[in-house]
Write a protein that holds these residues in place. Structure first.
Motif, short mmCIF file in Angstrom:
data_model
loop_
_atom_site.label_atom_id
_atom_site.label_comp_id
_atom_site.label_asym_id
_atom_site.label_seq_id
_atom_site.Cartn_x
_atom_site.Cartn_y
_atom_site.Cartn_z
N GLN A 100 0.86 -1.17 0.00
CA GLN A 100 0.00 0.00 0.00
C GLN A 100 0.90 1.23 0.00
O GLN A 100 1.89 1.28 0.73
N LEU A 101 0.58 2.20 -0.83
CA LEU A 101 1.39 3.42 -0.92
C LEU A 101 0.58 4.60 -0.39
O LEU A 101 -0.27 5.15 -1.10
N PRO A 102 0.85 5.04 0.85
CA PRO A 102 0.13 6.20 1.39
C PRO A 102 0.76 7.51 0.96
O PRO A 102 1.92 7.54 0.52
N GLN A 103 0.02 8.59 1.10
CA GLN A 103 0.47 9.90 0.65
C GLN A 103 1.82 10.34 1.24
O GLN A 103 2.62 10.97 0.54
N PRO A 104 2.13 10.06 2.52
CA PRO A 104 3.41 10.51 3.06
C PRO A 104 4.63 10.02 2.29
O PRO A 104 5.68 10.66 2.33
N VAL A 105 4.50 8.91 1.58
CA VAL A 105 5.61 8.41 0.76
C VAL A 105 5.97 9.42 -0.33
O VAL A 105 7.14 9.57 -0.70
N LEU A 106 4.97 10.13 -0.84
CA LEU A 106 5.19 11.11 -1.89
C LEU A 106 5.68 12.44 -1.32
O LEU A 106 6.14 13.31 -2.07
N ARG A 107 5.59 12.60 -0.01
CA ARG A 107 6.00 13.85 0.65
C ARG A 107 7.37 13.74 1.28
O ARG A 107 8.15 14.70 1.25
N ALA A 108 7.67 12.58 1.86
CA ALA A 108 8.89 12.42 2.67
C ALA A 108 10.18 12.83 1.98
O ALA A 108 11.03 13.48 2.60
N PRO A 109 10.40 12.50 0.69
CA PRO A 109 11.67 12.88 0.07
C PRO A 109 11.91 14.38 0.02
O PRO A 109 13.06 14.82 -0.10
N HIS A 110 10.83 15.17 0.10
CA HIS A 110 10.97 16.62 0.08
C HIS A 110 11.23 17.18 1.48
O HIS A 110 11.67 18.31 1.63
N VAL A 111 10.93 16.37 2.49
CA VAL A 111 11.06 16.81 3.88
C VAL A 111 12.43 16.41 4.45
O VAL A 111 13.04 17.15 5.23
N GLN A 112 12.90 15.24 4.08
CA GLN A 112 14.15 14.74 4.63
C GLN A 112 14.86 13.86 3.60
O GLN A 112 14.24 13.45 2.61
N LYS A 113 16.12 13.61 3.82
CA LYS A 113 16.88 12.78 2.89
C LYS A 113 16.50 11.32 3.05
O LYS A 113 16.51 10.78 4.16
N VAL A 114 16.14 10.66 1.97
CA VAL A 114 15.81 9.24 1.98
C VAL A 114 16.61 8.56 0.87
O VAL A 114 17.10 9.23 -0.06
N LEU A 115 16.72 7.26 0.94
CA LEU A 115 17.51 6.51 -0.03
C LEU A 115 16.67 5.93 -1.15
O LEU A 115 17.13 5.10 -1.91
N TRP A 116 15.42 6.36 -1.23
CA TRP A 116 14.52 5.83 -2.25
C TRP A 116 13.77 6.97 -2.93
O TRP A 116 13.71 8.09 -2.42
N ASP A 117 13.19 6.65 -4.07
CA ASP A 117 12.39 7.61 -4.82
C ASP A 117 11.03 6.95 -5.08
O ASP A 117 10.97 5.87 -5.67
N PRO A 118 9.91 7.57 -4.65
CA PRO A 118 8.61 6.91 -4.77
C PRO A 118 8.14 6.73 -6.21
O PRO A 118 7.29 5.87 -6.46
N ILE A 119 8.66 7.51 -7.11
CA ILE A 119 8.28 7.37 -8.52
C ILE A 119 9.21 6.38 -9.22
O ILE A 119 8.77 5.44 -9.89
N ARG A 120 10.50 6.57 -9.04
CA ARG A 120 11.49 5.71 -9.70
C ARG A 120 11.42 4.26 -9.22
O ARG A 120 11.58 3.32 -10.01
N ASP A 121 11.17 4.06 -7.93
CA ASP A 121 11.32 2.74 -7.32
C ASP A 121 10.01 1.96 -7.16
O ASP A 121 9.98 0.96 -6.44
N THR A 122 8.95 2.39 -7.82
CA THR A 122 7.68 1.68 -7.73
C THR A 122 7.07 1.45 -9.10
O THR A 122 7.41 2.15 -10.07
N THR A 123 6.18 0.49 -9.17
CA THR A 123 5.35 0.26 -10.36
C THR A 123 3.89 0.37 -9.93
O THR A 123 3.42 -0.44 -9.13
N PRO A 124 3.15 1.37 -10.41
CA PRO A 124 1.74 1.52 -10.02
C PRO A 124 0.89 0.34 -10.48
O PRO A 124 1.05 -0.16 -11.60
N ILE A 125 -0.01 -0.11 -9.62
CA ILE A 125 -0.94 -1.19 -9.96
C ILE A 125 -2.35 -0.64 -10.07
O ILE A 125 -3.00 -0.79 -11.10
N LEU A 126 -2.85 0.00 -9.03
CA LEU A 126 -4.13 0.69 -9.09
C LEU A 126 -4.32 1.58 -7.86
O LEU A 126 -3.76 1.30 -6.80
N GLN A 127 -5.09 2.65 -8.04
CA GLN A 127 -5.50 3.47 -6.90
C GLN A 127 -6.78 2.87 -6.33
O GLN A 127 -7.64 2.40 -7.08
N LEU A 128 -6.92 2.91 -5.01
CA LEU A 128 -8.04 2.26 -4.35
C LEU A 128 -9.09 3.24 -3.82
O LEU A 128 -10.26 3.18 -4.19
N THR A 129 -8.66 4.12 -2.93
CA THR A 129 -9.60 4.99 -2.23
C THR A 129 -8.83 6.13 -1.58
O THR A 129 -7.62 6.24 -1.75
#
Length: 332
Positions: A100-129
């Motif tokens: 499950q990909l919650p919204q904070p995953v898309l925010r965290a890289p802008h707030v602090q340094k992380v070793l991952w990229d939510p766009i580069r490192d994922t493959t979208p399957i479907l949005q749920l709700t």
């Protein structure tokens, strides 16, 4: 010649047996209708027993029936819902690890340094709700409106204790925005999960709680008072409760979420997973479970969900920069 061809065939069969079917390309497995062949793990970045966890477990159970293999939910809570990203980074792109990909995953890289990229490192399957966020206080609290929160914070700087489900989450960002506009401060108390937070608020351990739909049973039972919600319009469940938008704060937040796999997940595997989870998403039992938390189906397919993720990622960067939350955030 026939003997040579027979030896080659036997050697190829032996190599397949030694490596098992898992040695075959994932795409071939999907094309042959043989994906999945074993249990799929769905990672949920929240504690067991919370609203999102419960709805995801039902979704996984319903999808299992379509896939012909079990979908097992594993929880990895903490860090504002971002701990699924290291899991996805390390997982093979074979469809057996999704999250499950919650919204904070898309925010965290802008707030602090992380070793991952939510766009580069994922493959979208479907949005749920999406979720219904709200501000709650104990039923006996003297705080009866959002303006009361501001008044308290103004008269007692820094003394208002306010709980969210983590630093950098949507509730935290929204409250930082509201208080920051007024040059007011509060004491932020982060919790790993909704259930733990709601127990603390209802017991009076903190004065205010800001979280998603998991507060519903506490509000409906009269243990908590709901002051405002974050949606574009009032909820059907609590039509008497105003939204932040109609109160003049200009904020709408629903944090839509969905399912993703690791980077490089083959299109054929994505399609199998998408079809099973879309069917589960629209199952009457799942729709009814969502309704318990004032959620509705908000479906997007892989392409549209990917586009939405990219747009949200860019929007989160603008929000973080506007609020001055980069690299550790402000005082809220």
């Amino acid at each position: 010649m026939a003997l040579i061809q027979r030896r080659r065939l036997l050697a190829w069969l032996a190599s397949c047996s030694a490596g098992s079917a898992a040695a075959l390309p994932v795409a071939s497995l999907a094309q042959d209708g043989r994906f999945p062949q074993r249990t799929i793990t769905l990672w949920v970045p929240w504690p067991a027993g919370g609203a999102t966890d419960l709805t995801m477990r039902l979704l996984a159970e319903l999808a299992s029936h379509k896939l012909g293999q079990r979908v097992v939910v594993e929880n990895r809570s903490g860090a504002g819902g971002t701990l699924v990203m290291p899991v996805l980074q390390q997982a093979a792109p074979d469809g057996y690890t999704i999250a499950q990909l919650p919204q904070p995953v898309l925010r965290a890289p802008h707030v602090q340094k992380v070793l991952w990229d939510p766009i580069r490192d994922t493959t979208p399957i479907l949005q749920l709700t999406g979720v219904t966020f709200g501000i709650v206080v104990p039923a006996a609290s003297e705080l009866r409106s959002v303006e009361d929160l501001f008044a308290w914070a103004r008269s007692r700087p820094g003394e208002l204790t306010l709980a969210t489900n983590g630093v950098g989450t949507t509730p935290h960002v929204v409250m930082d925005d509201l208080f920051g506009r007024r040059s007011l401060t509060y004491t932020h108390v982060p919790y790993k999960g909704t259930a733990e937070q709601m127990l603390a608020v209802s017991a009076g351990q903190v004065m205010v709680g800001v979280n998603s739909n998991g507060f519903a049973p506490y509000v409906d039972s009269g243990k908590l008072r709901l002051l405002a919600t974050f949606g574009g319009q009032r909820t059907q469940r609590w039509p008497q409760v105003p939204t932040l938008k109609e109160l003049g704060h200009g904020i709408v937040a629903s944090s839509p979420y969905g399912l993703v796999g690791p980077r490089g997940l083959p299109a054929e595997v994505v399609q199998v997973l998408h079809d099973a989870f879309r069917s589960a998403l629209n199952d009457p039992a799942h729709v009814a479970e969502l309704a318990k938390y004032d959620q509705t189906v908000d479906y997007l397919g892989p392409d549209d969900y990917g586009r939405s993720m990219r747009e949200a990622y860019a929007a989160e960067k603008r929000t973080v920069e506007r609020l001055g939350l980069a690299r550790g955030g402000s005082g809220g």
